[in-house]
Design a protein around this motif. Structure first.
Motif, short mmCIF file in Angstrom:
data_model
loop_
_atom_site.label_atom_id
_atom_site.label_comp_id
_atom_site.label_asym_id
_atom_site.label_seq_id
_atom_site.Cartn_x
_atom_site.Cartn_y
_atom_site.Cartn_z
N ALA A 1 3.90 5.52 -5.55
CA ALA A 1 3.80 5.50 -7.01
C ALA A 1 2.67 6.41 -7.47
O ALA A 1 2.82 7.17 -8.45
CB ALA A 1 3.58 4.07 -7.51
N ALA A 2 1.53 6.38 -6.78
CA ALA A 2 0.40 7.24 -7.14
C ALA A 2 0.76 8.70 -6.95
O ALA A 2 0.40 9.56 -7.77
CB ALA A 2 -0.83 6.86 -6.31
N ALA A 3 1.50 9.01 -5.86
CA ALA A 3 1.91 10.39 -5.60
C ALA A 3 2.84 10.86 -6.71
O ALA A 3 2.76 12.02 -7.18
CB ALA A 3 2.58 10.50 -4.24
N GLU A 4 3.76 9.99 -7.16
CA GLU A 4 4.67 10.34 -8.25
C GLU A 4 3.91 10.58 -9.54
O GLU A 4 4.17 11.55 -10.27
CB GLU A 4 5.73 9.24 -8.45
CG GLU A 4 6.75 9.17 -7.33
CD GLU A 4 7.71 7.99 -7.49
OE1 GLU A 4 7.66 7.28 -8.53
OE2 GLU A 4 8.51 7.78 -6.57
N ILE A 5 2.94 9.70 -9.83
CA ILE A 5 2.13 9.87 -11.05
C ILE A 5 1.33 11.16 -10.96
O ILE A 5 1.25 11.93 -11.93
CB ILE A 5 1.21 8.65 -11.25
CG1 ILE A 5 2.04 7.41 -11.60
CG2 ILE A 5 0.17 8.92 -12.33
CD1 ILE A 5 1.26 6.12 -11.62
N ARG B 1 0.84 -1.21 0.00
CA ARG B 1 0.00 0.00 0.00
C ARG B 1 0.87 1.25 0.00
O ARG B 1 0.63 2.20 -0.77
CB ARG B 1 -0.94 0.01 1.21
CG ARG B 1 -1.88 1.23 1.24
CD ARG B 1 -2.77 1.23 2.49
NE ARG B 1 -2.03 1.13 3.73
CZ ARG B 1 -1.55 2.18 4.40
NH1 ARG B 1 -1.68 3.40 3.95
NH2 ARG B 1 -0.90 2.00 5.54
N LYS B 2 1.91 1.26 0.83
CA LYS B 2 2.81 2.42 0.88
C LYS B 2 3.51 2.61 -0.46
O LYS B 2 3.63 3.74 -0.95
CB LYS B 2 3.83 2.26 2.01
CG LYS B 2 3.25 2.45 3.39
CD LYS B 2 4.29 2.27 4.47
CE LYS B 2 3.65 2.37 5.86
NZ LYS B 2 4.61 2.13 6.92
N ALA B 3 3.94 1.50 -1.05
CA ALA B 3 4.61 1.58 -2.35
C ALA B 3 3.64 2.10 -3.41
O ALA B 3 4.01 2.96 -4.24
CB ALA B 3 5.16 0.21 -2.75
N GLU B 4 2.39 1.63 -3.38
CA GLU B 4 1.39 2.10 -4.34
C GLU B 4 1.06 3.56 -4.10
O GLU B 4 0.85 4.33 -5.06
CB GLU B 4 0.13 1.24 -4.26
CG GLU B 4 0.33 -0.16 -4.85
CD GLU B 4 -0.88 -1.06 -4.68
OE1 GLU B 4 -1.91 -0.61 -4.13
OE2 GLU B 4 -0.79 -2.24 -5.08
#
Length: 125
Positions: free
Chosen positions: A106-110, A100-103
């Motif tokens: 990744a979502a924050a970067e996107i 979840r943290k990794a996602e």
């Protein structure tokens, strides 16, 4: 001689009376012995029944103890299985939290990239 005869007669009557008393005492003793023998037999029967009951209770206690030992062993096995499941569940939660943290990262970067593109597109127009 008549005095002697009277004395012998009195002594004989005394001896007969004494013998009669002794006979009565002996009869009383025999009766007491019979009563005591009867009471002893009754107590022996009670003792035998008590010993039989004690033996049955010991057998039952042994059976219950064995059953409880088996149940405790089963509960220990079940506890071990539950502890294993709990450990696996904790590991799965840890894994899911990491994913979840990794996602989220990744979502924050996107999102940051999309904001950058959006702002760039707005500035170019």
């Amino acid at each position: 001689a008549e005095g002697c005869l009277n004395t012998l007669e009195i002594e004989l009557e005394t001896a007969i009376a004494s013998n009669s008393q002794l006979s009565d005492q002996i009869a009383d003793l025999h009766s007491s012995i019979e009563d005591m023998t009867k009471q002893l037999r009754e107590k022996e029967i009670i003792l035998d029944e008590s010993e039989s009951t004690i033996a049955a209770l010991r057998d039952e206690i042994s059976s219950v103890t064995l059953q409880l030992s088996e149940e405790v062993a089963g509960l220990r096995i079940a506890k071990g299985a539950v502890e294993d499941q709990a450990t696996k569940a904790k590991e799965r939660v840890t894994t899911l939290e990491s994913e979840r943290k990794a996602e989220q990262l990744a979502a924050a970067e996107i999102l940051a990239e999309l904001k950058g593109r959006f702002n760039a597109a707005i500035e170019s127009n």
